[in-house]
Write a protein that holds these residues in place. Structure first.
Motif, PDB file in Angstrom:
ATOM      1  N   GLU A  73     -27.700   2.334  13.884  1.00  0.00           N
ATOM      2  CA  GLU A  73     -26.916   1.312  14.583  1.00  0.00           C
ATOM      3  C   GLU A  73     -27.502  -0.071  14.310  1.00  0.00           C
ATOM      4  O   GLU A  73     -26.770  -1.049  14.159  1.00  0.00           O
ATOM      5  N   ARG A  74     -28.821  -0.159  14.284  1.00  0.00           N
ATOM      6  CA  ARG A  74     -29.476  -1.444  14.051  1.00  0.00           C
ATOM      7  C   ARG A  74     -29.129  -1.972  12.651  1.00  0.00           C
ATOM      8  O   ARG A  74     -28.851  -3.153  12.479  1.00  0.00           O
ATOM      9  N   GLN A  75     -29.181  -1.107  11.650  1.00  0.00           N
ATOM     10  CA  GLN A  75     -28.836  -1.540  10.300  1.00  0.00           C
ATOM     11  C   GLN A  75     -27.392  -2.032  10.233  1.00  0.00           C
ATOM     12  O   GLN A  75     -27.103  -3.036   9.587  1.00  0.00           O
ATOM     13  N   ILE A  76     -26.500  -1.354  10.916  1.00  0.00           N
ATOM     14  CA  ILE A  76     -25.093  -1.762  10.929  1.00  0.00           C
ATOM     15  C   ILE A  76     -24.958  -3.108  11.639  1.00  0.00           C
ATOM     16  O   ILE A  76     -24.260  -4.001  11.160  1.00  0.00           O
ATOM     17  N   ARG A  77     -25.635  -3.257  12.787  1.00  0.00           N
ATOM     18  CA  ARG A  77     -25.592  -4.512  13.539  1.00  0.00           C
ATOM     19  C   ARG A  77     -26.102  -5.678  12.693  1.00  0.00           C
ATOM     20  O   ARG A  77     -25.505  -6.747  12.648  1.00  0.00           O
ATOM     21  N   HIS A  78     -27.204  -5.449  11.985  1.00  0.00           N
ATOM     22  CA  HIS A  78     -27.781  -6.503  11.148  1.00  0.00           C
ATOM     23  C   HIS A  78     -26.876  -6.833   9.962  1.00  0.00           C
ATOM     24  O   HIS A  78     -26.790  -7.980   9.536  1.00  0.00           O
ATOM     25  N   ALA A  79     -26.201  -5.833   9.436  1.00  0.00           N
ATOM     26  CA  ALA A  79     -25.288  -6.087   8.325  1.00  0.00           C
ATOM     27  C   ALA A  79     -24.114  -6.947   8.776  1.00  0.00           C
ATOM     28  O   ALA A  79     -23.668  -7.831   8.040  1.00  0.00           O
TER      29      ALA A  79
END
Length: 182
Positions: free
Chosen positions: A134-140
């Motif tokens: 989820e964090r990687q998606i949020r940062h993207a």
């Protein structure tokens, strides 16, 4: 039969028939072999006995093993050099996994790359196959796709461009307020 399909005892008996005085052509026909095969066996047998110069079977096997080892070492060296280039400052395993993925895309063996970079193959495959967090998606999503600096200076409108001669009229008239000159 295959390349090494005839047992050594069979070869020795064929050569014994020739040494007993039979012609190579007759022995080859009787055994269902080509004459060339028997000549090769005879030459190798003479090399093994030291009657002719050349590599013995054991020397030939040793040379083949050395060549395989050289290819393996050259591959490892290529991986080590590429890893050093990709991982100048990166230490965490995730960075090493990314480097292995890049090397695999270049055709280098994953197993050897994992061994040299001291990570497990299973860890690499788990990392590669894991969906993004989820964090990687949020940062993207949070990363901007453009910035004011990404637009070229010549593409930006200026105050002077609003009062330049229009190229579409051809008479040099002023095109105040039109955007055709941008």
């Amino acid at each position: 039969m295959g390349r090494r399909g005839y047992p050594p005892e069979f070869r020795r008996r064929a050569l014994d028939l020739i040494d007993a005085g039979r012609k190579v052509r007759d022995v080859a026909r009787d055994l269902g072999l080509s004459e060339q095969t028997i000549y090769v066996w005879r030459k190798q047998h003479r090399i093994e006995q030291g009657l002719e110069p050349g590599l013995s079977s054991s020397e030939r096997a040793e040379l083949a093993a050395a060549r395989r080892r050289i290819v393996q070492l050259e591959t490892e060296l290529k991986i080590a050099r590429r890893a050093a280039e990709l991982l100048k400052d990166a230490k965490p395993p995730k960075d090493r996994f990314a480097a292995i993925k890049a090397m695999a895309a270049e055709g280098l063996p994953i197993q050897t790359a994992c061994r040299i970079l001291e990570v497990s193959e299973s860890g690499f495959y788990a990392w590669r196959d894991r969906p993004p967090s989820e964090r990687q998606i949020r940062h993207a999503w949070a990363k901007p796709t453009w910035s004011p600096r990404s637009i070229s200076r010549r593409d930006r409108p200026t105050a002077a461009s609003a009062c330049t001669p229009s190229s579409s009229s051809g008479k040099g008239s002023m095109s105040a307020g039109t955007r055709s000159g941008w």
